[in-house]
Design a protein around this motif. Structure first.
Motif, PDB file in Angstrom:
ATOM      1  N   SER A  39      19.642 -12.282  21.494  1.00 55.66           N
ATOM      2  CA  SER A  39      18.642 -11.217  21.409  1.00 55.66           C
ATOM      3  C   SER A  39      17.552 -11.403  22.463  1.00 55.66           C
ATOM      4  O   SER A  39      17.070 -10.430  23.056  1.00 55.66           O
ATOM      5  CB  SER A  39      18.013 -11.194  20.010  1.00 55.66           C
ATOM      6  N   TRP A  40      17.152 -12.652  22.701  1.00 54.55           N
ATOM      7  CA  TRP A  40      16.126 -12.914  23.706  1.00 54.55           C
ATOM      8  C   TRP A  40      16.570 -12.438  25.082  1.00 54.55           C
ATOM      9  O   TRP A  40      15.784 -11.883  25.839  1.00 54.55           O
ATOM     10  CB  TRP A  40      15.790 -14.400  23.732  1.00 54.55           C
ATOM     11  N   LEU A  41      17.834 -12.629  25.383  1.00 55.22           N
ATOM     12  CA  LEU A  41      18.355 -12.225  26.686  1.00 55.22           C
ATOM     13  C   LEU A  41      18.347 -10.702  26.860  1.00 55.22           C
ATOM     14  O   LEU A  41      18.415 -10.205  27.984  1.00 55.22           O
ATOM     15  CB  LEU A  41      19.773 -12.763  26.880  1.00 55.22           C
ATOM     16  N   GLU A  42      18.253  -9.980  25.748  1.00 50.78           N
ATOM     17  CA  GLU A  42      18.266  -8.514  25.798  1.00 50.78           C
ATOM     18  C   GLU A  42      16.905  -7.902  25.470  1.00 50.78           C
ATOM     19  O   GLU A  42      16.782  -6.684  25.378  1.00 50.78           O
ATOM     20  CB  GLU A  42      19.299  -7.967  24.807  1.00 50.78           C
ATOM     21  N   ILE A  43      15.875  -8.720  25.288  1.00 47.71           N
ATOM     22  CA  ILE A  43      14.630  -8.217  24.728  1.00 47.71           C
ATOM     23  C   ILE A  43      13.947  -7.171  25.608  1.00 47.71           C
ATOM     24  O   ILE A  43      13.251  -6.286  25.107  1.00 47.71           O
ATOM     25  CB  ILE A  43      13.655  -9.374  24.406  1.00 47.71           C
ATOM     26  N   THR A  44      14.168  -7.228  26.907  1.00 45.08           N
ATOM     27  CA  THR A  44      13.523  -6.240  27.780  1.00 45.08           C
ATOM     28  C   THR A  44      14.106  -4.845  27.595  1.00 45.08           C
ATOM     29  O   THR A  44      13.556  -3.872  28.122  1.00 45.08           O
ATOM     30  CB  THR A  44      13.630  -6.655  29.258  1.00 45.08           C
TER      31      THR A  44
END
Length: 224
Positions: A113-118
């Motif tokens: 999820s962090w890798l997609e947060i933007t």
């Protein structure tokens, strides 16, 4: 100055809640010296609107069963009560209003999820509302690109807790993101549903708490 209370928001579909979720919550309670972890089951996650999700009633009931023996693991109905506001930024804003400034909020999320947060709705505002605890897991590598150009400072606490960072925080300090590998349990909800569908009771109990397994079997969840 008195230390702030600390609470982590742990959102997700929880379809179903499993031992990995509970272990993550208990581990971050210890490492980040939290007062509580708030499980926040999503009503209809924005990214799963086109998939079949078990009813909120069953998912909430399974969370109750999974957390009933630990008073520091609590359940919030924030998302279930406001299905018209399903985004993480809206959830955190509601909980922030409920707990007030006396509580320091953390948002618990996986590395994927962090890798997609933007790409998340109003993600920059979300990063202004709380700290983040980013859990790595098997199959996800967080290299320098994972925190490059982020609007919050990123603290690498891989292999350790955050005690070295210090317990006391002031109201004026900005949010941080903490990258941790405190728990490395690779349990998938897909595997759990497959075990339930096959009637593999032994395998099911390896992955979910016994009370949750009994609930799944009683109501024949995931059979079709």
């Amino acid at each position: 100055m008195m230390a702030l209370r600390r609470a982590a928001i742990y959102g997700g579909t929880f379809d179903p809640v499993h031992k990995g979720h509970i272990e993550v919550a208990r581990r971050v309670l210890q490492l980040f010296e939290l007062n509580e972890v708030l499980f926040v089951p999503a009503c209809v996650p924005p990214h799963k609107r086109n998939t079949r999700v078990t009813s909120p009633f069953h998912r909430f009931a399974m969370l109750i069963l999974a957390t009933q023996d630990d008073e520091q693991l609590r359940i919030s109905t924030s998302d279930l009560d406001a299905p018209e506001e399903p985004y993480a930024v809206e959830t955190v804003a509601r909980i922030r209003a409920e707990v007030g400034n006396e509580t320091e909020l953390f948002f618990l999320m996986g590395a994927d999820s962090w890798l997609e947060i933007t790409s998340w709705h109003d993600w920059r505002r979300l990063m202004e509302l709380c700290n983040f605890i980013v859990m790595t897991r098997p199959g996800y590598e967080l290299g320098p690109a994972a925190w490059a150009n982020m609007p919050v400072p990123v603290v690498n606490v891989l292999g350790v807790g955050c005690r070295q960072w210090g317990n006391a925080r002031s109201h004026n300090q900005n949010p941080h993101a903490f990258i941790t590998d405190a728990v490395m349990m690779d349990i998938s909800a897909t595997g759990i549903r497959a075990a339930a569908r096959a009637g593999d009771h032994e395998r099911l109990r390896e992955m979910v708490p016994a009370a949750v397994a009994s609930y799944i079997e009683k109501y024949e969840l995931y059979r079709n």
